[in-house]
Scaffold this motif. Structure first.
Motif, PDB file in Angstrom:
ATOM      1  N   ALA A 126       0.838  -1.195   0.000  1.00 32.05           N
ATOM      2  CA  ALA A 126       0.000   0.000   0.000  1.00 32.05           C
ATOM      3  C   ALA A 126       0.873   1.246   0.000  1.00 32.05           C
ATOM      4  O   ALA A 126       2.036   1.204   0.411  1.00 32.05           O
ATOM      5  N   THR A 127       0.294   2.338  -0.473  1.00 34.72           N
ATOM      6  CA  THR A 127       0.926   3.657  -0.389  1.00 34.72           C
ATOM      7  C   THR A 127      -0.024   4.552   0.382  1.00 34.72           C
ATOM      8  O   THR A 127      -1.213   4.643   0.058  1.00 34.72           O
ATOM      9  N   THR A 128       0.498   5.212   1.408  1.00 26.46           N
ATOM     10  CA  THR A 128      -0.382   6.000   2.260  1.00 26.46           C
ATOM     11  C   THR A 128       0.361   7.182   2.870  1.00 26.46           C
ATOM     12  O   THR A 128       1.569   7.339   2.682  1.00 26.46           O
ATOM     13  N   TYR A 129      -0.382   7.990   3.597  1.00 27.26           N
ATOM     14  CA  TYR A 129       0.190   9.131   4.303  1.00 27.26           C
ATOM     15  C   TYR A 129       0.456   8.786   5.771  1.00 27.26           C
ATOM     16  O   TYR A 129      -0.258   7.988   6.375  1.00 27.26           O
ATOM     17  N   GLU A 130       1.464   9.437   6.293  1.00 27.14           N
ATOM     18  CA  GLU A 130       1.712   9.393   7.735  1.00 27.14           C
ATOM     19  C   GLU A 130       0.772  10.411   8.385  1.00 27.14           C
ATOM     20  O   GLU A 130       0.718  11.560   7.977  1.00 27.14           O
ATOM     21  N   SER A 131       0.008   9.967   9.376  1.00 26.88           N
ATOM     22  CA  SER A 131      -0.928  10.870  10.041  1.00 26.88           C
ATOM     23  C   SER A 131      -0.173  11.984  10.758  1.00 26.88           C
ATOM     24  O   SER A 131       0.769  11.719  11.505  1.00 26.88           O
ATOM     25  N   PRO A 132      -0.579  13.245  10.549  1.00 23.89           N
ATOM     26  CA  PRO A 132       0.079  14.352  11.261  1.00 23.89           C
ATOM     27  C   PRO A 132      -0.286  14.371  12.748  1.00 23.89           C
ATOM     28  O   PRO A 132       0.313  15.102  13.527  1.00 23.89           O
ATOM     29  N   TYR A 133      -1.252  13.552  13.130  1.00 27.25           N
ATOM     30  CA  TYR A 133      -1.740  13.566  14.511  1.00 27.25           C
ATOM     31  C   TYR A 133      -1.006  12.568  15.403  1.00 27.25           C
ATOM     32  O   TYR A 133      -0.789  12.825  16.578  1.00 27.25           O
ATOM     33  N   ASP A 134      -0.610  11.416  14.850  1.00 30.63           N
ATOM     34  CA  ASP A 134       0.083  10.423  15.680  1.00 30.63           C
ATOM     35  C   ASP A 134       1.257   9.751  14.985  1.00 30.63           C
ATOM     36  O   ASP A 134       1.900   8.878  15.554  1.00 30.63           O
ATOM     37  N   GLY A 135       1.548  10.150  13.734  1.00 28.46           N
ATOM     38  CA  GLY A 135       2.697   9.601  13.026  1.00 28.46           C
ATOM     39  C   GLY A 135       2.499   8.209  12.468  1.00 28.46           C
ATOM     40  O   GLY A 135       3.408   7.648  11.850  1.00 28.46           O
ATOM     41  N   LEU A 136       1.303   7.649  12.626  1.00 27.55           N
ATOM     42  CA  LEU A 136       1.012   6.297  12.136  1.00 27.55           C
ATOM     43  C   LEU A 136       0.388   6.361  10.740  1.00 27.55           C
ATOM     44  O   LEU A 136      -0.097   7.411  10.320  1.00 27.55           O
ATOM     45  N   PRO A 137       0.390   5.252  10.000  1.00 32.31           N
ATOM     46  CA  PRO A 137      -0.223   5.261   8.673  1.00 32.31           C
ATOM     47  C   PRO A 137      -1.708   5.603   8.739  1.00 32.31           C
ATOM     48  O   PRO A 137      -2.400   5.193   9.664  1.00 32.31           O
ATOM     49  N   GLU A 138      -2.167   6.361   7.761  1.00 28.36           N
ATOM     50  CA  GLU A 138      -3.570   6.783   7.698  1.00 28.36           C
ATOM     51  C   GLU A 138      -4.313   5.880   6.693  1.00 28.36           C
ATOM     52  O   GLU A 138      -4.238   6.098   5.494  1.00 28.36           O
ATOM     53  N   PRO A 139      -5.018   4.842   7.175  1.00 28.58           N
ATOM     54  CA  PRO A 139      -5.587   3.838   6.260  1.00 28.58           C
ATOM     55  C   PRO A 139      -6.741   4.340   5.408  1.00 28.58           C
ATOM     56  O   PRO A 139      -7.060   3.728   4.396  1.00 28.58           O
TER      57      PRO A 139
END
Length: 201
Positions: A126-139
Motif C-alpha cells: 500500500a501507499t499512504t500518508y503518515e498521520s500528522p496527529y500520531d505519526g502512524l499510517p492513515e488507512p
C-alpha cells in the motif's frame, strides 16, 4: 502484484467509504454537504480524475436514495467498518488497486490525492500518508494494491479488523502530507465546527 509477462502496473479504482453509522456525529456523515453536494458524491468526484472507475462503499439500506449517476459497492464482508469495505472492494476486482478515502475527510484536496498517486509504489502492499496527529499510517486515504488482499484476509483470520494495523505490519510506502489538514477526520460536531472554520479561511 506487477505482471512479469507485461510488466504492467495494476489500474486504480476509487472507493469512498460511506457505510458508517455516524453515531458520534449524530447525523449521517456521508450526507453532509460541505461543498454544495452530499459528501459521498463530492469525494467520488474528487477521486474520479485519478481512477478508472469510482465506487461508493455503502450498506444495502443506503441504496434507497442513491444517485444513479454514481456506482455503489455494498459490503460482502459485513459489520467490520472500513475494513469490510476495503476487503469487499479488493474481492470484487482482484487485479485492481484501490484508492480508498473516507467520506469524513471534508478538507481532502486534489493536490493531496495527486501526490499520493504520483508517489505510488505498486511493489509495496500500500501507499499512504503518515498521520500528522500520531505519526502512524492513515488507512482511510490509501492506495491498497491487489497484493494487500491476502494480508487483510490474514488479519481477519486473526480476528483483527483494524486496517491501520495491517499497514503498520506490512510493506507500506509512507508519505509525509503537504497539507496535514487534508487528513483531518471529522467524526463529531466539535470536529465539524473546526473543519468549517478551516474551510472559511
Amino acid at each position: 502484484m506487477i505482471s512479469n509477462e507485461h510488466n504492467t502496473v495494476p489500474p486504480i479504482n476509487g472507493l469512498v467509504l460511506a457505510g458508517g453509522k455516524s453515531r458520534r456525529m449524530g447525523q449521517a456523515k456521508d450526507l453532509l454537504s460541505w461543498h454544495g453536494k452530499e459528501q459521498r458524491y463530492f469525494a467520488a468526484d474528487l477521486l474520479a480524475p485519478f481512477c478508472n472507475e469510482v465506487f461508493i462503499s455503502c450498506r444495502q439500506d443506503q441504496l434507497d436514495n442513491f444517485n444513479p449517476d454514481y456506482q455503489a459497492l455494498t459490503d460482502t464482508f459485513l459489520n467490520m467498518g472500513p475494513f469490510g469495505g476495503i476487503l469487499s472492494a479488493l474481492r470484487a476486482h482482484r487485479e485492481t488497486a484501490w484508492l480508498v478515502v473516507a467520506c469524513d475527510l471534508p478538507l481532502l484536496d486534489q493536490r493531496s490525492l495527486e501526490f499520493l498517486v504520483k508517489s505510488r509504489n505498486p511493489e509495496k502492499a500500500a501507499t499512504t500518508y503518515e498521520s500528522p496527529y500520531d505519526g502512524l499510517p492513515e488507512p482511510l486515504i490509501t492506495i491498497w494494491e491487489p497484493k494487500s488482499y491476502p494480508l487483510l484476509l490474514n488479519f481477519l483470520g486473526m480476528n483483527n479488523t483494524c486496517p491501520r494495523k495491517v499497514l503498520i505490519n506490512s510493506n507500506t510506502h509512507l508519505l509525509k502530507p503537504h497539507n496535514p489538514d487534508a487528513l483531518m477526520n471529522v467524526n463529531t460536531p466539535e470536529e465539524a465546527a473546526k473543519a468549517q472554520e478551516i474551510l472559511k479561511k
